[in-house]
Every structure is written in C-alpha cells, then in structure tokens.
Write a protein that holds these residues in place. Structure first.
Motif, PDB file in Angstrom:
ATOM      1  N   MET A  22       0.815  -1.179   0.000  1.00 37.45           N
ATOM      2  CA  MET A  22       0.000   0.000   0.000  1.00 37.45           C
ATOM      3  C   MET A  22       0.868   1.256   0.000  1.00 37.45           C
ATOM      4  SD  MET A  22      -3.147   0.881   2.541  1.00 37.45           S
ATOM      5  CE  MET A  22      -2.577   2.009   3.759  1.00 37.45           C
ATOM      6  N   GLY A  23       1.966   1.222   0.733  1.00 34.05           N
ATOM      7  CA  GLY A  23       2.858   2.379   0.777  1.00 34.05           C
ATOM      8  C   GLY A  23       3.468   2.696  -0.568  1.00 34.05           C
ATOM      9  N   ASP A  24       3.825   1.661  -1.328  1.00 36.86           N
ATOM     10  CA  ASP A  24       4.411   1.888  -2.653  1.00 36.86           C
ATOM     11  C   ASP A  24       3.391   2.519  -3.600  1.00 36.86           C
ATOM     12  OD1 ASP A  24       6.831   0.836  -1.792  1.00 36.86           O
ATOM     13  OD2 ASP A  24       6.356  -1.180  -2.512  1.00 36.86           O
ATOM     14  N   VAL A  25       2.148   2.077  -3.536  1.00 40.17           N
ATOM     15  CA  VAL A  25       1.087   2.656  -4.367  1.00 40.17           C
ATOM     16  C   VAL A  25       0.853   4.111  -3.971  1.00 40.17           C
ATOM     17  CG1 VAL A  25      -1.367   2.524  -4.965  1.00 40.17           C
ATOM     18  CG2 VAL A  25       0.000   0.433  -4.829  1.00 40.17           C
ATOM     19  N   PHE A  26       0.824   4.380  -2.670  1.00 40.37           N
ATOM     20  CA  PHE A  26       0.654   5.738  -2.178  1.00 40.37           C
ATOM     21  C   PHE A  26       1.764   6.641  -2.715  1.00 40.37           C
ATOM     22  CE2 PHE A  26       1.024   9.135   0.986  1.00 40.37           C
ATOM     23  CZ  PHE A  26      -0.289   9.510   1.159  1.00 40.37           C
ATOM     24  N   THR A  27       3.006   6.167  -2.656  1.00 37.06           N
ATOM     25  CA  THR A  27       4.153   6.930  -3.156  1.00 37.06           C
ATOM     26  C   THR A  27       3.998   7.250  -4.638  1.00 37.06           C
ATOM     27  OG1 THR A  27       5.612   5.955  -1.505  1.00 37.06           O
ATOM     28  CG2 THR A  27       6.669   6.886  -3.447  1.00 37.06           C
ATOM     29  N   ARG A  28       3.551   6.273  -5.416  1.00 35.97           N
ATOM     30  CA  ARG A  28       3.354   6.512  -6.857  1.00 35.97           C
ATOM     31  C   ARG A  28       2.280   7.575  -7.098  1.00 35.97           C
ATOM     32  NH1 ARG A  28       4.171   0.950  -7.114  1.00 35.97           N
ATOM     33  NH2 ARG A  28       1.964   0.473  -7.324  1.00 35.97           N
ATOM     34  N   ARG A  61       7.784   6.324   2.595  1.00 33.48           N
ATOM     35  CA  ARG A  61       6.718   6.080   1.619  1.00 33.48           C
ATOM     36  C   ARG A  61       5.546   7.039   1.835  1.00 33.48           C
ATOM     37  NH1 ARG A  61       8.274   0.674   2.978  1.00 33.48           N
ATOM     38  NH2 ARG A  61       9.012  -0.434   1.140  1.00 33.48           N
ATOM     39  N   TRP A  62       5.354   7.483   3.061  1.00 35.05           N
ATOM     40  CA  TRP A  62       4.187   8.290   3.423  1.00 35.05           C
ATOM     41  C   TRP A  62       4.483   9.781   3.542  1.00 35.05           C
ATOM     42  CZ3 TRP A  62       0.140   5.348   2.849  1.00 35.05           C
ATOM     43  CH2 TRP A  62       0.280   3.972   3.044  1.00 35.05           C
ATOM     44  N   LEU A  63       5.666  10.147   3.977  1.00 34.77           N
ATOM     45  CA  LEU A  63       5.961  11.546   4.270  1.00 34.77           C
ATOM     46  C   LEU A  63       5.964  12.488   3.065  1.00 34.77           C
ATOM     47  CD1 LEU A  63       8.580  11.106   7.107  1.00 34.77           C
ATOM     48  CD2 LEU A  63       6.179  11.798   7.293  1.00 34.77           C
ATOM     49  N   GLY A  86       0.020   7.846   9.804  1.00 36.05           N
ATOM     50  CA  GLY A  86      -1.043   8.822   9.593  1.00 36.05           C
ATOM     51  C   GLY A  86      -0.819  10.120  10.335  1.00 36.05           C
ATOM     52  N   ILE A  87       0.131  10.120  11.265  1.00 35.96           N
ATOM     53  CA  ILE A  87       0.452  11.358  11.961  1.00 35.96           C
ATOM     54  C   ILE A  87       0.875  12.419  10.964  1.00 35.96           C
ATOM     55  CG2 ILE A  87       2.050  12.415  13.625  1.00 35.96           C
ATOM     56  CD1 ILE A  87      -0.168  10.640  14.842  1.00 35.96           C
ATOM     57  N   CYS A  88       1.496  12.011   9.851  1.00 35.54           N
ATOM     58  CA  CYS A  88       1.873  13.010   8.853  1.00 35.54           C
ATOM     59  C   CYS A  88       0.635  13.644   8.239  1.00 35.54           C
ATOM     60  CB  CYS A  88       2.797  12.423   7.781  1.00 35.54           C
ATOM     61  SG  CYS A  88       2.058  11.177   6.717  1.00 35.54           S
ATOM     62  N   LEU A  89      -0.547  13.054   8.457  1.00 37.73           N
ATOM     63  CA  LEU A  89      -1.807  13.642   8.024  1.00 37.73           C
ATOM     64  C   LEU A  89      -2.456  14.423   9.152  1.00 37.73           C
ATOM     65  CD1 LEU A  89      -3.251  10.617   6.048  1.00 37.73           C
ATOM     66  CD2 LEU A  89      -2.077  12.626   5.134  1.00 37.73           C
ATOM     67  N   ARG A  90      -1.741  14.548  10.261  1.00 39.40           N
ATOM     68  CA  ARG A  90      -2.194  15.278  11.444  1.00 39.40           C
ATOM     69  C   ARG A  90      -3.499  14.719  12.001  1.00 39.40           C
ATOM     70  NH1 ARG A  90       0.255  19.504   8.293  1.00 39.40           N
ATOM     71  NH2 ARG A  90       2.125  20.104   9.361  1.00 39.40           N
ATOM     72  N   CYS A  91      -3.481  13.439  12.330  1.00 42.28           N
ATOM     73  CA  CYS A  91      -4.655  12.791  12.929  1.00 42.28           C
ATOM     74  C   CYS A  91      -5.002  13.452  14.242  1.00 42.28           C
ATOM     75  CB  CYS A  91      -4.368  11.315  13.194  1.00 42.28           C
ATOM     76  SG  CYS A  91      -4.201  10.361  11.692  1.00 42.28           S
TER      77      CYS A  91
END
Length: 92
Positions: free
Chosen positions: A1-7, A62-64, A87-92
């Motif tokens: 999932m992280g690789d898809v998110f990065t793309r 992958r997420w940041l 998800g913290i990088c999304l400020r949960c």
C-alpha cells in the motif's frame, strides 16, 4: 500500500491540473500504519538497531512525501483513529 501511495503522490506532484487532494480509506476504518504481522516481525529478537532503523525509515519515507504537496490535502478519517501511526503526517 505504501508503494502505491508513493506513486500517487509522485503523479500529483507532476500534474498541474490537481488543485486539492482528498485521502480516504476504503472500508469502515482509516488506517495508515504497520500491518500486524510486520509489527510483530519487528519485535522479534535478533534484529539489529541498524536493521530496524533502516526498515522504519523506508516505511515512513513512503508516506511523508504527502507533506511536500503544494496543494491542500484533506484526510477523510472515520472509524478507529487510534490505528494511525504514519497517519500522523496527516495530522490525525
């Protein structure tokens, strides 16, 4: 999932027509975090500090990149929010 998110983030960064991003999960809970089996594996004895550090840096990297987007990002969160870690990088 992280690789898809990065793309997807890479695509958004190159696409001038994108004016905003909405990130949502499928299903009843929103989760950006480690899979249970991955987390159990990280806790097993014999893993070096360097191995753990390298693994976690690769995981979070992958997420940041979502933080580097130049358009507004909206995270649609529902369900058990305690499942957020990266998800913290999304400020949960």
């Amino acid at each position: 999932m992280g690789d898809v998110f990065t793309r997807h983030i890479g695509f958004i960064q190159r696409e001038a027509a994108v004016k905003a991003v909405i990130i949502r999960g499928a299903g009843k809970d929103f989760s950006i975090g480690g899979h249970r089996d991955m987390l159990i594996g990280l806790g097993k004895p014999g893993r070096s500090e360097k191995e753990l550090r390298d693994f976690m840096l690769a995981f979070y990297n992958r997420w940041l990149p979502v933080l580097d987007l130049s358009v507004p990002v909206i995270a649609v969160l529902q369900g058990d929010l305690h499942r957020c870690s990266a998800g913290i990088c999304l400020r949960c």
